[in-house]
Design a protein around this motif. Structure first.
Motif, PDB file in Angstrom:
ATOM      1  N   VAL A  67      69.267  44.550 119.975  1.00 61.76           N
ATOM      2  CA  VAL A  67      69.213  45.653 120.743  1.00 61.76           C
ATOM      3  C   VAL A  67      68.346  45.956 122.106  1.00 61.76           C
ATOM      4  O   VAL A  67      68.778  46.355 123.135  1.00 61.76           O
ATOM      5  CB  VAL A  67      68.838  47.045 119.761  1.00 61.76           C
ATOM      6  N   LEU A  68      67.070  45.223 121.780  1.00 59.33           N
ATOM      7  CA  LEU A  68      66.327  45.257 122.857  1.00 59.33           C
ATOM      8  C   LEU A  68      66.956  44.367 124.069  1.00 59.33           C
ATOM      9  O   LEU A  68      66.685  44.621 125.260  1.00 59.33           O
ATOM     10  CB  LEU A  68      65.036  44.752 122.361  1.00 59.33           C
ATOM     11  N   ARG A  69      67.714  42.959 123.699  1.00 63.00           N
ATOM     12  CA  ARG A  69      68.136  42.340 124.826  1.00 63.00           C
ATOM     13  C   ARG A  69      69.146  43.133 125.570  1.00 63.00           C
ATOM     14  O   ARG A  69      69.274  43.060 126.667  1.00 63.00           O
ATOM     15  CB  ARG A  69      68.788  41.040 124.014  1.00 63.00           C
ATOM     16  N   SER A  70      69.941  43.775 125.009  1.00 63.86           N
ATOM     17  CA  SER A  70      71.137  44.666 125.529  1.00 63.86           C
ATOM     18  C   SER A  70      70.311  45.488 126.342  1.00 63.86           C
ATOM     19  O   SER A  70      70.932  45.748 127.472  1.00 63.86           O
ATOM     20  CB  SER A  70      71.748  45.242 124.348  1.00 63.86           C
ATOM     21  N   ARG A  79      60.862  48.053 131.118  1.00 64.02           N
ATOM     22  CA  ARG A  79      60.512  49.277 130.938  1.00 64.02           C
ATOM     23  C   ARG A  79      61.929  49.889 130.024  1.00 64.02           C
ATOM     24  O   ARG A  79      62.832  50.290 130.828  1.00 64.02           O
ATOM     25  CB  ARG A  79      60.466  50.226 131.974  1.00 64.02           C
ATOM     26  N   ILE A  80      61.992  49.468 128.677  1.00 66.83           N
ATOM     27  CA  ILE A  80      63.077  49.918 127.740  1.00 66.83           C
ATOM     28  C   ILE A  80      62.660  50.727 126.924  1.00 66.83           C
ATOM     29  O   ILE A  80      61.684  50.882 126.676  1.00 66.83           O
ATOM     30  CB  ILE A  80      63.585  48.651 127.336  1.00 66.83           C
ATOM     31  N   ASN A  81      63.644  51.243 126.075  1.00 66.10           N
ATOM     32  CA  ASN A  81      63.477  52.256 124.975  1.00 66.10           C
ATOM     33  C   ASN A  81      63.155  51.431 123.735  1.00 66.10           C
ATOM     34  O   ASN A  81      63.937  50.663 123.674  1.00 66.10           O
ATOM     35  CB  ASN A  81      64.561  53.299 124.708  1.00 66.10           C
ATOM     36  N   GLY A  82      62.043  51.579 122.972  1.00 65.39           N
ATOM     37  CA  GLY A  82      62.028  50.897 121.923  1.00 65.39           C
ATOM     38  C   GLY A  82      63.050  50.856 120.777  1.00 65.39           C
ATOM     39  O   GLY A  82      63.884  52.131 120.794  1.00 65.39           O
ATOM     40  N   VAL A  83      63.076  50.276 119.879  1.00 67.54           N
ATOM     41  CA  VAL A  83      64.149  50.186 118.883  1.00 67.54           C
ATOM     42  C   VAL A  83      63.346  51.381 117.685  1.00 67.54           C
ATOM     43  O   VAL A  83      62.281  50.952 117.196  1.00 67.54           O
ATOM     44  CB  VAL A  83      64.452  49.055 117.975  1.00 67.54           C
TER      45      VAL A  83
END
Length: 107
Positions: A67-70, A79-83
């Protein structure tokens, strides 16, 4: 005549650079993220270093990493949303990724 060398040269394919970010300690262990870029575009993200104390943490990380990779490949940034449910893992992933991007001088 020059030979291209072995196929396992880290700079192959042409124009792709890869670097491993800092090993980040987090609530359940430690991890490091490897990022590959072509120019300033992130082309791949993997987790070559993962050490956790328990099987559950390993399973959780295994579910969170794709999910993080995507998200990284879509956003082209650390700067991504965490799981949800994997906050510490997500924060460590993003921090290691940012360290790798810093090494590559990519914002």
């Amino acid at each position: 005549k020059r030979s291209a060398g072995p196929a396992s040269v880290p700079t192959a394919p042409a124009g792709v650079r890869s670097v491993v970010g800092a090993t980040e300690q987090y609530g359940y262990g430690q991890l490091a993220v490897k990022v590959s870029v072509r120019g300033s575009r992130i082309t791949d993200v993997t987790v070559p270093v993962i050490q956790v104390a328990e099987q559950y943490s390993q399973q959780l990380a295994g579910q969170a990493f794709p999910v993080l990779r995507s998200e990284v490949l879509s956003a082209q940034t650390a700067r991504i949303n965490g799981v949800s449910g994997a906050t510490y893992t997500s924060e460590a992933y993003a921090a290691s990724l940012q360290a790798a991007l810093d090494k590559l001088h990519i914002k």
